[in-house]
Design an enzyme around this catalytic site. Sequence first.
Site, PDB file in Angstrom:
ATOM      1  N   ASN A  80    -152.446 -34.170 -21.741  1.00  0.00           N
ATOM      2  CA  ASN A  80    -153.636 -34.658 -21.371  1.00  0.00           C
ATOM      3  C   ASN A  80    -154.496 -34.396 -22.596  1.00  0.00           C
ATOM      4  OD1 ASN A  80    -154.672 -32.054 -21.296  1.00  0.00           O
ATOM      5  ND2 ASN A  80    -154.747 -32.236 -19.047  1.00  0.00           N
ATOM      6  N   GLU A  81    -155.753 -35.296 -22.724  1.00  0.00           N
ATOM      7  CA  GLU A  81    -156.571 -35.145 -23.801  1.00  0.00           C
ATOM      8  C   GLU A  81    -157.388 -33.950 -23.957  1.00  0.00           C
ATOM      9  OE1 GLU A  81    -158.174 -38.434 -20.915  1.00  0.00           O
ATOM     10  OE2 GLU A  81    -156.353 -37.465 -21.516  1.00  0.00           O
TER      11      GLU A  81
END
Length: 539
Positions: free
Chosen positions: A321-322
């Site tokens: 995920n970012e």
Amino acid sequence: MAPRVVTADEFAKLVASNDTLLIGGSGAGHSVPDTLIGAIAKRFKSDGEPRNLTTVHPVGLGDRAERGIGHLAHPGLLKRVVCGTLVDSPPVERMAAANEIEAYTLPQGCLSQLTREMASGRPGLVTHVGLDTFVDPRHGGGKQSAKAQEDLVELIKVGGQEYLFFKPFKVDIALIRGTTADEDGNITMEHEAVFGEMISMAQAARRCGGLVVAQVKRMALRGTLPPKQVKVPGMLVDLIVVDPGQTQTFFTVHDPAYAGEMKVPLTSIAALPFAMRKVVARRAAFELFPGAICNLGSGISTGIASIAAEENALDAVVLTNEQGLIGGAPATGNEPGAGRNYQAMVDQPYQFDFYDGGGLDLAFLSFAEVDEHCNVNVSRFGDRIVGPGGFINISQNAKTMIFSGTFTAGGLDIGWPNGVTDIRKEGAEKKFVRAVEQVTYSGALAAKNGQRALYVTERAVFTRNAAGRLELIEIAPAVDVARDVIAQMQFKPDISPDLKEMDARIFSPERMGLADIIAANRRPIRSERLAKLASTEAH
């Protein structure tokens, strides 16, 4: 000199009117210095000061109610907000929609990386991210309210190529968070669910002559913290506020798996109920291949992690995920950004460096609107101001994009008795529209860059064809193309001459054998040298 330990109220008295606050953390309380934010609001309500604050935070901060930036949603207190998304802070979103504040939503990765540029004294961030979207100054420059008049983004050319230039901010106070501070101000983050960009924020504030205030859960004796665990050195910290009641997120007191202290059995990761969200995520998961490096965006796409865990296939791919988590299962539900069983956690700017550089094989993001030119909108719908989050960084740079969502919205009721599609009630709102309200993803730019894109729903799958138009390539069992697909769109898509039925395994409550599906998909060759080596070893 060691930083002072003060109370939250004492800190709040140092915040002056017209200050710019750079605030760390992510989403639903992950590393969010909520006690500090709340103390500012408390002082304003009692003293009428400070006023006209500007807040800058790469990620949305809030519990979808009053916490996070929501604390500051009072007329006169907040002047401007610059962030990746407002969806976590409905009170601030309402102020933006009512034009009570200057509101800007810019790509999460760009704001994250901009903190490093500010820390170093470079003039700002130059990047291709955001071109041909609503962040491009030719299309609004990320402004989300009429009061937002200043241009924070400029279009420039370097070597004849177009780029966007994100301007820096003068930071008066950086609000950061950790788990433990020692008496010298060194900050560790051993219980935190994400690292964010705490050190870059502290460095940026220090360069501007501003203050760095750290919220922590506990204090340690000088010299007792493991040096390699220190995420922000004490030389950068001015004040420390200790909150013994600090929780890991707004919804979780402490999850050792979120902290990376342990890995949990896959059976402890909740499986999705068999319903349309699971059906959509299952079809998207058919795109996985061995070793694929993927991003799972918030919303319906996070279901892929639950499905992979349920089917014992997590180790076959690398889900990220970012916020900086690599491997394992990114969290679903109300805590996106956290994760369990991850292999590594890096600071958020570095994750976006990898994303912007094209490191993602596959990216799975949600959609709210899609138009006939394959543009996607997730950022604004009338007075509903969401913002892009990391969507633009991810969608512009992944090798393959898989957008997921239900076909219609507003009351859709659909099931699959015995694997056959049964639309009991159609959604009142069409999501495939003639023109999206705001361009968060440009189909034309993606086509120019040679990116492959799929648009996955519970009843139909589309691709962007060579003509740059949306083309129907798959339908669910028993779906009538004219009645259930075309009639529910504001435009007629192209229809593939090879239109086929979606895999029947998607529509059965039983496990679909995802590990075997992944293993059967061909892995693209990343390096001819490695391929040659593998071929030599095989012989």
